[in-house]
Design an enzyme around this catalytic site. Structure first.
Site, PDB file in Angstrom:
ATOM      1  N   TYR A 164      -3.870  14.498  -4.045  1.00 10.64           N
ATOM      2  CA  TYR A 164      -3.196  13.342  -4.656  1.00 10.64           C
ATOM      3  C   TYR A 164      -2.549  13.766  -5.967  1.00 10.64           C
ATOM      4  CZ  TYR A 164      -4.101   9.014  -2.119  1.00 10.64           C
ATOM      5  OH  TYR A 164      -4.060   8.002  -1.218  1.00 10.64           O
ATOM      6  N   GLU A 172      -0.274  11.406  -8.160  1.00  9.80           N
ATOM      7  CA  GLU A 172       0.547  10.344  -8.749  1.00  9.80           C
ATOM      8  C   GLU A 172       1.092  10.778 -10.109  1.00  9.80           C
ATOM      9  OE1 GLU A 172      -2.314   9.785  -7.222  1.00  9.80           O
ATOM     10  OE2 GLU A 172      -2.385   7.777  -6.342  1.00  9.80           O
ATOM     11  N   ASP A 192      24.507   6.685   0.388  1.00  7.88           N
ATOM     12  CA  ASP A 192      23.404   7.154   1.236  1.00  7.88           C
ATOM     13  C   ASP A 192      23.982   8.252   2.127  1.00  7.88           C
ATOM     14  OD1 ASP A 192      21.547   7.604   3.209  1.00  7.88           O
ATOM     15  OD2 ASP A 192      21.082   5.487   3.548  1.00  7.88           O
ATOM     16  N   THR A 229      17.971  11.721   3.305  1.00  6.34           N
ATOM     17  CA  THR A 229      16.738  12.186   3.926  1.00  6.34           C
ATOM     18  C   THR A 229      16.801  13.704   3.898  1.00  6.34           C
ATOM     19  OG1 THR A 229      17.825  11.939   6.066  1.00  6.34           O
ATOM     20  CG2 THR A 229      16.267  10.223   5.435  1.00  6.34           C
ATOM     21  N   LYS A 283      17.274  15.551   9.252  1.00  4.61           N
ATOM     22  CA  LYS A 283      18.663  15.450   9.744  1.00  4.61           C
ATOM     23  C   LYS A 283      19.406  16.785   9.535  1.00  4.61           C
ATOM     24  CE  LYS A 283      18.912  10.420   9.367  1.00  4.61           C
ATOM     25  NZ  LYS A 283      17.994   9.870   8.377  1.00  4.61           N
ATOM     26  N   ARG A 321      10.591  15.700   7.497  1.00  9.50           N
ATOM     27  CA  ARG A 321      10.895  14.280   7.388  1.00  9.50           C
ATOM     28  C   ARG A 321      10.600  13.845   5.963  1.00  9.50           C
ATOM     29  NH1 ARG A 321      11.230  11.792  12.456  1.00  9.50           N
ATOM     30  NH2 ARG A 321      11.921  10.047  11.205  1.00  9.50           N
TER      31      ARG A 321
HETATM   32  N1  DSN Z   1      16.707   6.650  12.376  1.00 13.38           N
HETATM   33  C1  DSN Z   1      17.767   7.296  11.657  1.00 13.38           C
HETATM   34  C2  DSN Z   1      18.962   7.526  12.503  1.00 13.38           C
HETATM   35  O1  DSN Z   1      18.771   7.770  13.671  1.00 13.38           O
HETATM   36  O2  DSN Z   1      20.083   7.486  12.034  1.00 13.38           O
HETATM   37  C3  DSN Z   1      18.121   6.601  10.418  1.00 13.38           C
HETATM   38  O3  DSN Z   1      17.051   5.948   9.892  1.00 13.38           O
END
Ligand code: DSN
Length: 414
Positions: free
Chosen positions: A54, A56, A199, A225, A228, A234
């Protein structure tokens, strides 16, 4: 590669499911636009003892003891991601893109404030103000749309901004394939005195790899994120200009989160290190090349490409118009052929989100495997055969075998 010996010994059911998923990923084509395959080093980091800790607070000012190594890895992640994107400030603690967006809203908005965000069926994300979400109940979201040719009409957006006086103007998407004009977008925000937020979750890796222009110099706050196209674990990320740094950090912790997940922070540091290497630029450029090759193949096969064309890593296909197959059937039939995509709503889709008019196809994961233009042409051909198959099992299992053979030549984890 990890053999998961301890898991096998202690929990057969969990181990069997893990083995199944490993086989599924290895033997199938992953075309979900938001997914990718992380490196063995990132997997090592995720499975590390940092999951026990942890922490914080932030480096140098934590609420619990024992932080000599958490401080090192969080500082490493922050320094690397600032270098990667040239940002003034970074917070690497958000657990996901949704929590990054929530924290960004919390940092700069008061309940009831107005936000302009992109409509979900036009490519925006749920967290950009869809009425089913908590932020939409707290803030006043006004959603803008794309035009019939797939572009954003910036004159219309300006008129909307002048009319609505947003406190925040949000750009970004999860299923939009065109490049946003960052200068024009932020100039509109400046005219109405709005804070700007982008975003970049879907395209962060392509920006890091210099295959797409960066929003970072233009926007006050940029969320992302780390999986991707960025090909990390993640997780979420917030970059911002220095004047927003304190508010962002306070909003992440203690605003909307408790303890950060330090195994994830370590994995982010590793992934940012990988993205700083020259070969990541080659990867990012190949994503674009592959997406274009896939698009050309689909156009050649007579498909309706939503938003007109792709300028990033994904494309949307109107399966109803192109082949009279719903998105739900297309996804299910493709699954049976070991080709994974997701059904996707199209702009102002007359059908519901569980059985929409199209599918979204992304190339980041197959590009990570080393696939190039020739494989994109094969993939388009297989998808077309699946959509023409009327769901006949024999046709789908034949394609599945061909997919498996191709995948053998492009192993994920050697
Ligand atoms: N679930 C993601 C996507 O597929 O674009 C975004 O949150």
């Amino acid at each position: 590669m990890n053999t998961y010996h301890s898991l096998k010994e202690s929990d057969k059911a969990a181990y069997d499911a893990l083995k199944g998923e490993m086989k599924r990923e290895e033997q199938g084509l992953e075309l979900i636009a938001s997914e990718n395959t992380v490196s063995p080093a990132v997997l090592d980091a995720l499975g590390s003892v940092f999951t026990n800790k942890y922490s914080e607070g932030y480096p140098g000012r934590r609420y619990y003891g024992g932080q000599e190594y958490t401080d090192i890895i969080e500082t490493l992640a922050i320094d690397r991601v600032k270098e990667l994107f040239g940002s003034e400030h970074a917070n690497v603690q958000p657990l996901s893109g949704a929590s990054a967006n929530l924290a960004a809203y919390a940092a700069v908005l008061a309940p009831g404030d107005t936000v302009l965000g992109m409509d979900l069926s036009h490519g925006g994300h749920l967290t950009h103000g869809h009425p089913v979400t908590l932020p939409a109940k707290v803030y006043r979201f006004i959603r803008y749309k794309t035009e019939a040719d797939g572009t954003i009409d910036y004159d219309k957006l300006e008129a909307l901004a002048v009319l609505e006086h947003p406190k925040l103007m949000l750009a970004g998407f999860s299923s939009y394939t065109r490049q946003i004009d960052y200068e024009r977008f932020t100039a509109i925000a400046a005219k109405v005195g709005a804070i700007t937020m982008m975003d970049m979750a879907h395209i962060a890796g392509m920006i890091a790899g210099k295959a797409l222009p960066s929003p970072v110099p233009h926007f006050d706050i940029v969320t992302a994120t780390t999986h991707k196209t960025l090909r990390g674990p993640r997780g979420g990320l917030i970059l911002c200009k220095e004047p927003f740094a304190k508010a962002i950090d306070k909003a992440v912790f203690p605003g909307v989160q408790g303890g950060p997940h330090m195994h994830m922070v370590l994995a982010k540091a590793v992934a940012f290190g990988e993205a700083l290497r020259p070969e990541f630029e080659v990867y990012a450029r190949q994503i674009l090349t592959n997406a274009k090759a896939l698009e050309e193949s689909f156009i050649g096969l007579g498909y309706e490409i939503v938003f007109g064309t792709t300028e990033n890593h994904m494309l949307l296909i109107d399966t109803v118009k192109s082949r009279n197959v719903t998105g739900k059937d297309a996804e299910a039939w493709l699954d049976l052929a070991s080709i994974t995509v997701n059904k996707n709503v199209l702009p102002d889709d007359p059908r519901g989100p569980l059985d929409p008019s199209g599918i979204r196809i992304g190339v980041p994961a197959v590009t990570t495997r080393g696939m190039k233009e020739d494989e994109m042409r094969m993939i388009a051909g297989w998808i077309d055969s699946v959509l023409r198959s009327e769901g006949k099992k024999k046709i789908l299992s034949g394609i599945r075998k061909e997919v498996k053979t191709l995948c053998k030549s492009f192993p994920i984890y050697h």
